[in-house]
Design a protein around this motif. Structure first.
Motif, mmCIF file in Angstrom:
data_model
loop_
_atom_site.group_PDB
_atom_site.id
_atom_site.type_symbol
_atom_site.label_atom_id
_atom_site.label_comp_id
_atom_site.label_asym_id
_atom_site.label_seq_id
_atom_site.Cartn_x
_atom_site.Cartn_y
_atom_site.Cartn_z
ATOM 1 N N THR A 1 7.603 -3.933 0.788
ATOM 2 C CA THR A 1 6.763 -4.093 1.978
ATOM 3 C C THR A 1 7.648 -4.574 3.122
ATOM 4 O O THR A 1 8.400 -5.530 2.962
ATOM 5 C CB THR A 1 5.633 -5.112 1.734
ATOM 6 N N THR B 1 1.451 -9.554 -0.607
ATOM 7 C CA THR B 1 2.793 -9.247 -0.154
ATOM 8 C C THR B 1 2.733 -8.282 1.029
ATOM 9 O O THR B 1 3.488 -8.413 1.988
ATOM 10 C CB THR B 1 3.600 -8.630 -1.325
ATOM 11 N N GLU B 2 1.806 -7.318 0.968
ATOM 12 C CA GLU B 2 1.647 -6.331 2.050
ATOM 13 C C GLU B 2 1.275 -7.002 3.375
ATOM 14 O O GLU B 2 1.624 -6.513 4.444
ATOM 15 C CB GLU B 2 0.540 -5.325 1.694
ATOM 16 N N TYR C 1 -3.244 2.023 0.349
ATOM 17 C CA TYR C 1 -3.455 0.651 0.848
ATOM 18 C C TYR C 1 -4.046 0.654 2.254
ATOM 19 O O TYR C 1 -4.853 -0.216 2.598
ATOM 20 C CB TYR C 1 -2.136 -0.133 0.829
ATOM 21 N N CYS D 1 0.296 -3.658 6.153
ATOM 22 C CA CYS D 1 1.105 -2.935 5.170
ATOM 23 C C CYS D 1 1.939 -1.800 5.772
ATOM 24 O O CYS D 1 1.407 -0.897 6.408
ATOM 25 C CB CYS D 1 0.176 -2.364 4.109
ATOM 26 N N ARG D 2 3.251 -1.874 5.563
ATOM 27 C CA ARG D 2 4.165 -0.766 5.847
ATOM 28 C C ARG D 2 5.126 -0.671 4.679
ATOM 29 O O ARG D 2 6.093 -1.430 4.602
ATOM 30 C CB ARG D 2 4.975 -1.037 7.141
ATOM 31 N N TYR D 3 4.844 0.229 3.731
ATOM 32 C CA TYR D 3 5.716 0.367 2.569
ATOM 33 C C TYR D 3 6.991 1.111 2.941
ATOM 34 O O TYR D 3 6.963 2.044 3.756
ATOM 35 C CB TYR D 3 5.018 1.152 1.460
ATOM 36 N N ASN E 1 -6.336 -2.472 6.041
ATOM 37 C CA ASN E 1 -5.634 -2.727 4.785
ATOM 38 C C ASN E 1 -6.684 -2.935 3.697
ATOM 39 O O ASN E 1 -7.541 -3.821 3.807
ATOM 40 C CB ASN E 1 -4.776 -3.988 4.896
ATOM 41 N N LYS F 1 6.720 -1.977 -4.989
ATOM 42 C CA LYS F 1 6.707 -1.380 -3.653
ATOM 43 C C LYS F 1 7.421 -2.333 -2.699
ATOM 44 O O LYS F 1 7.217 -3.544 -2.780
ATOM 45 C CB LYS F 1 5.255 -1.183 -3.188
ATOM 46 N N GLN G 1 1.273 4.288 0.497
ATOM 47 C CA GLN G 1 0.847 3.776 1.807
ATOM 48 C C GLN G 1 -0.596 4.171 2.125
ATOM 49 O O GLN G 1 -1.394 3.369 2.600
ATOM 50 C CB GLN G 1 1.789 4.315 2.899
ATOM 51 N N THR H 1 -7.150 -4.022 0.038
ATOM 52 C CA THR H 1 -6.287 -4.793 -0.865
ATOM 53 C C THR H 1 -6.476 -4.465 -2.336
ATOM 54 O O THR H 1 -5.672 -4.893 -3.162
ATOM 55 C CB THR H 1 -6.541 -6.303 -0.691
ATOM 56 N N THR I 1 6.756 -6.040 -4.189
ATOM 57 C CA THR I 1 5.586 -6.497 -4.935
ATOM 58 C C THR I 1 6.006 -6.702 -6.388
ATOM 59 O O THR I 1 6.958 -6.089 -6.865
ATOM 60 C CB THR I 1 4.448 -5.467 -4.886
#
Ligand code: 3UK
Length: 544
Positions: free
Chosen positions: A213, A344-345, A409, A398-400, A415, A211, A406, A417, A203
């Motif tokens: 993603t 981005t997520e 989000y 989202c999977r950081y 999710n 972060k 995590q 945002t 991000t």
């Protein structure tokens, strides 16, 4: 669980625990993917197998490559990665370049070889690059020789990088020289699981550390088969163009994934100022343009100098598209800009409507394959007409990479945002603000972007940013930072004129009580206005 092809298990080991994942939806039949898939087979090799290898694929000011030629280039790079540089599936590879055909080929080569690709914005400095290298344990970097300086500085201050290979320059060890070896023209795609990670998108970090993603092979194709197929609806005769860097997933989708999934051509330009973009559209007869709202606004004043009659679709994302920009573009070109919110997520756009369903002022409806709703602070779904937090879920999410944020989000499988939205009874979503950009003044909730849209309908305003400024009586007041168009004086008369204009355009209590004229606004690398910087500035101004 599908057996992973990753020998290097770093990404799998650093995914959040499954209890913190968003819920994935695969409601459409086209989103049912086989257990084993490599996204590059789907994007590229499929067309050659179908006998369409001669169709135009990647075009730049200096070259024009067919699907067969581009696929060969991808194979050659994949062989360099695996045979020369020892890449094993799961290794992370960092890329650095402006948008050009080699950069696009490197993206696909890493994924085809089973690696995990990390693109970086050309303007990033060694400090930011070394954060990425260390966080993602990057061992290989492929880099345009034009960006060697910061790359070498990064190599000097990090310990993970084992190989850095440059293209575009001279010398004995260039990527091109390595690619030219006999036998490198063919490459069998790594037999990855559909849930093997193939991309880490960092991000742009409007606040805090960037972060990472993580996205799977199936996510890459899912964004094409949801947004691309159902909303964008490109054809194989289309020619895509745009400004966002490939390192920003908005650019990767719009300039690589969607065109290739549709069997279309993509035009990659290294510089994409409004003038550059208009010139490239007219020279290359582009039909689909991806860029940000500010770029559409900037291009509006220059349309007379270029023939852009080839354009048929325009996509806007990254920031809210002001109604005034939509109207003016439609008036000037006959094209309805397709607004869409992505992240981005989420990899790409999850709310946005096809042209024939656009409601001006709304971002759109949930993209087929996704569900969206507005929730209150407790997570309860709000009925239509009440603003609240946007929550979405769908085939991507989202999977950081090893990040405690995590759970901020992803909440209860949705999710969240960080945007405040309002949904109408027809399920169209209307952007209000980033949740932390809401201004509360004398008890009124005021969305900064709404005041910005109102200001921007005045011809004196080139750009502006509106934030809350601390105020003892009202809690906050609305403060506008304004860049004027040439020929307008930054004085009290202009300020009063603009205040009156806002009062006449939206509810008068929303007008900016404070106005400051500036020559430029703080922006992220992806071109987004940094309202938190303006907030910081506004807060210190009061303190002094
Ligand atoms: C904001 C929008 C209003 C919103 C992105 C398309 O922007 C992208 O990703 P980022 O991670 O930022 C996400 C945030 O940006 N935003 C984006 N689009 C809109 N706000 N209207 C819009 N149309 O705050 C969102 O949460 O940088 C956009 C595709 C891929 C992307 N990564």
């Amino acid at each position: 669980m599908i057996p992973s092809a990753h020998q290097d298990t770093f990404t799998r080991d650093n995914l959040p625990p499954p209890s913190q994942w968003p819920q994935f939806l695969f409601d459409l039949p086209e989103l049912h993917y086989p257990d084993r898939m490599n996204c590059v087979t789907e994007l590229l090799d499929r067309w050659i197998a179908n006998g369409r290898g001669n169709h135009a694929c990647v075009i730049s000011p200096t070259e024009s490559l067919s699907y067969a030629q581009f696929a060969e280039r991808v194979n050659r790079i994949a062989n360099v990665l695996t045979r020369d540089l020892g890449l094993v599936p799961g290794n992370r590879v960092m890329l650095r370049a402006p948008n050009n055909p080699m950069m696009a080929a490197c993206y696909l080569a890493v994924m085809k070889a089973g690696g995990v690709v990390i693109g970086t914005m050309p303007l990033l400095r060694a400090k930011e690059l070394s954060y990425v290298v260390t966080k993602a344990k990057v061992t290989i970097a492929l880099c345009d020789h034009k960006l060697a300086d910061e790359m070498e500085k990064t190599r000097a201050i990090t310990s993970d990088l084992k190989h850095v290979v440059y293209w575009g320059g001279t010398g004995d060890d260039t990527l091109e020289k390595r690619m030219a070896k006999p036998g490198y023209g063919q490459f069998t795609a790594c037999d990855t699981a559909n849930d093997d990670v193939c991309l880490i998108g960092f991000t742009s970090g409007t606040t805090g550390e960037p972060k990472g993603t993580m996205h799977f092979h199936r996510d890459i194709i899912a964004t094409c088969d949801s947004y691309g197929r159902h909303v964008l609806r490109a054809q194989d005769t289309d020619r895509f163009i745009g400004s966002p860097p490939l390192a920003f997933t908005f650019g990767l989708g719009g300039l690589v994934l969607f065109p290739l999934r549709a069997g279309a051509a993509t035009i990659l330009v290294e510089r994409a100022s409004p003038d550059d973009l208009l010139k490239a559209i007219s020279e290359h007869k582009a039909t689909i343009c991806f860029t940000a709202p500010t770029a559409y606004r900037a291009m509006l004043g220059k349309l007379g100098d270029y023939d852009i009659s080839s354009l048929r679709k325009c996509i806007s994302a990254g920031e809210a598209l002001p109604r005034g920009t939509f109207d003016a573009w439609l008036e000037a070109t006959g094209i309805k800009i397709m607004d869409g919110i992505g992240a981005t997520e989420m990899l790409h756009i999850f709310i946005g409507s096809p042209e024939d369903e656009i409601r001006p002022g709304a971002t759109g409806r949930a993209v087929p394959g996704y569900q969206a709703m507005v929730i209150d602070d407790a997570g309860k779904e709000m009925p239509p007409g009440i603003p609240g937090r946007l929550a979405v879920r769908g085939p991507t999410g989202c999977r950081y990479l090893a990040d405690t944020r995590q759970t901020v989000y992803v909440q209860s499988g949705w999710n969240v945002t960080g945007d405040t939205y309002l949904m109408d009874k027809d399920r169209y979503f209307f952007y209000q603000a980033r949740s932390d950009d809401m201004i509360i003044s004398a008890g009124y909730n005021i969305a900064g972007p709404e005041v910005e849209s109102a200001l921007m309908t005045h011809p004196a305003v080139a750009e502006c940013g509106v934030v809350g400024q601390p105020c003892p009586e009202r809690g906050q007041i609305v403060k506008a930072y304004i860049v004027l168009r040439p020929g307008h004086a930054p004085d009290a008369d202009t300020a009063r004129l603009l205040q009156d204009h806002v009062k006449a355009t939206v509810a008068p209590y929303k007008y900016p009580r404070a106005i400051e004229f500036v020559t430029e606004l703080p922006k992220t690398q992806t071109g987004k206005l940094q309202r938190f910087e303006l907030r910081k500035r506004a807060a210190t101004e009061v303190a002094h």
